[in-house]
Design a protein around this motif. Sequence first.
Motif, mmCIF file in Angstrom:
data_model
loop_
_atom_site.group_PDB
_atom_site.id
_atom_site.type_symbol
_atom_site.label_atom_id
_atom_site.label_comp_id
_atom_site.label_asym_id
_atom_site.label_seq_id
_atom_site.Cartn_x
_atom_site.Cartn_y
_atom_site.Cartn_z
ATOM 1 N N GLY A 87 0.873 -1.286 -0.145
ATOM 2 C CA GLY A 87 0.060 -0.104 -0.069
ATOM 3 C C GLY A 87 0.990 1.336 0.103
ATOM 4 O O GLY A 87 2.057 1.156 0.320
ATOM 5 N N MET A 88 0.289 2.406 -0.446
ATOM 6 C CA MET A 88 0.988 3.486 -0.537
ATOM 7 C C MET A 88 -0.053 4.759 -0.224
ATOM 8 O O MET A 88 -1.039 4.855 -0.730
ATOM 9 C CB MET A 88 1.686 3.868 -1.671
ATOM 10 C CG MET A 88 2.648 5.010 -1.860
ATOM 11 S SD MET A 88 3.028 4.901 -3.647
ATOM 12 C CE MET A 88 1.419 5.999 -4.439
ATOM 13 N N ALA A 125 0.273 -0.538 4.813
ATOM 14 C CA ALA A 125 -0.680 -1.597 4.607
ATOM 15 C C ALA A 125 -1.590 -1.297 3.295
ATOM 16 O O ALA A 125 -2.011 -0.167 3.125
ATOM 17 C CB ALA A 125 -1.540 -1.967 5.891
ATOM 18 N N PRO A 126 -1.935 -2.475 2.798
ATOM 19 C CA PRO A 126 -1.366 -3.938 3.057
ATOM 20 C C PRO A 126 -0.093 -4.364 2.378
ATOM 21 O O PRO A 126 0.382 -3.690 1.317
ATOM 22 C CB PRO A 126 -2.586 -4.700 2.530
ATOM 23 C CG PRO A 126 -2.934 -3.701 1.142
ATOM 24 C CD PRO A 126 -2.897 -2.395 1.389
ATOM 25 N N SER A 127 0.687 -5.388 2.923
ATOM 26 C CA SER A 127 1.572 -5.999 2.282
ATOM 27 C C SER A 127 1.163 -7.047 1.106
ATOM 28 O O SER A 127 0.206 -7.982 1.751
ATOM 29 C CB SER A 127 2.456 -6.663 3.379
ATOM 30 O OG SER A 127 3.708 -7.461 2.726
ATOM 31 N N ALA A 180 -11.946 -1.206 -2.952
ATOM 32 C CA ALA A 180 -12.058 -0.094 -3.893
ATOM 33 C C ALA A 180 -11.492 1.323 -3.161
ATOM 34 O O ALA A 180 -11.954 1.770 -2.051
ATOM 35 C CB ALA A 180 -13.471 0.283 -4.456
ATOM 36 N N GLY A 181 -10.657 1.875 -3.806
ATOM 37 C CA GLY A 181 -10.120 3.197 -3.237
ATOM 38 C C GLY A 181 -8.637 2.979 -2.554
ATOM 39 O O GLY A 181 -8.096 4.195 -2.350
ATOM 40 N N MET A 182 -8.583 1.754 -2.575
ATOM 41 C CA MET A 182 -6.982 1.559 -1.931
ATOM 42 C C MET A 182 -5.900 1.893 -3.013
ATOM 43 O O MET A 182 -6.192 1.603 -4.307
ATOM 44 C CB MET A 182 -6.723 0.141 -1.432
ATOM 45 C CG MET A 182 -7.516 -0.528 -0.378
ATOM 46 S SD MET A 182 -7.146 -2.278 -0.286
ATOM 47 C CE MET A 182 -7.580 -2.452 1.551
ATOM 48 N N VAL A 183 -4.983 2.554 -2.584
ATOM 49 C CA VAL A 183 -3.700 2.597 -3.544
ATOM 50 C C VAL A 183 -2.621 1.785 -3.279
ATOM 51 O O VAL A 183 -2.143 1.583 -2.226
ATOM 52 C CB VAL A 183 -3.282 4.085 -3.568
ATOM 53 C CG1 VAL A 183 -2.102 4.199 -4.532
ATOM 54 C CG2 VAL A 183 -4.426 5.207 -3.925
#
Length: 363
Positions: A299-300, A307-309, A320-323
Amino acid sequence: MTTVIELWRQALLEREEDAAVLTDPANIYYASGFYSDPHERLLMLMIFQKGEPVLVCPEMEKSLVINSGWQGGIVTYRDSEDPWDSVKKMFHKQLPNPFRIAVEKAHLSVTRFEKLQLIYPGVRYTDFERVVVESRQVKSREELTHIQQAVDIAEQALKAVAAGLQEGVTERQVVHQLEDAMKRAGADGAAFDTIVLFGEKSAYPHGVPSENPLQKGDLILVDLGARYGRFCSDITRTWVFGGADETSQQRLNLVSQAKAAAIKACRHGGRIGDVDKAARDVLTKAGHGDHFITRVGHGMGMDVHEAPSIHGNNDDLLEAGMVLTIEPGVYIEGWGGIRLEDDVVVGEHGGKIMNRLETLLDM
């Protein structure tokens, strides 16, 4: 009070914790709107299940805290004072008899934890990390805008510097050129120490740039990121100086295919471990499974590594929306390495690539 603090206060209630003590500057900024790199000084945010939250900072930063829009309490101290004396008074006034206090176990130093134990020796200390991680993972529209700007700045710098590379330039010289170019393009700074590796050195995922000179036929691996508005980018491109031979081109194409497969797996509700598996299956089928020696990404956001790894054993689900960074690679000692990395937003049906710079460069 900020929405984040209200959410974390609700989490305290549900988890039967009396307070949370935050010491990570990025998390303090996320909740309060105030950012500082405190160096060795104490910076702390305390959120109580009941009562006003309190920010502890050096006295010299009090005006900056107020100007940031912070609406909670402020406890300050001078460099000649022990900040824990003020923390103890405030804690005993606001929280006389706590049972549980949540802390950031991955960030709080042993020394500072011992200070807390002296204030409350009989208290049970729990870990607040999961609450914070879940709050920060899904990015807002504003956060995505800042990350996109950081991506664009890094790519602008990479394209400009790569186009001017000449034989004999050193890895360290290219690092300086890239970081200067990012600042000229509007970056607040580099998101991390830029990596530039030539030739066989590219086989080391986190190799250290040196005075190694560029020669015709060398692999060039560049891993860089910009910081913009407290948010990061993280990009890697690999190409061959003077043009790729057949072996290099085949491996570049293969890693590009692995990256595409992983990005396709970045869909809402999908298992995180399956993103790694998608890339790893492509490389393994081609006989390079043993040469993919890292996870496929992470994650960034405000931090370049969040996170997440993204590894094969992570059973958590994507939202949805995680980078995420997606960065498969092939690393072969004695030959070199290829890593291709994009920043990706998790979507309903697959990942949306934030990068505009082509994957396979010909410079």
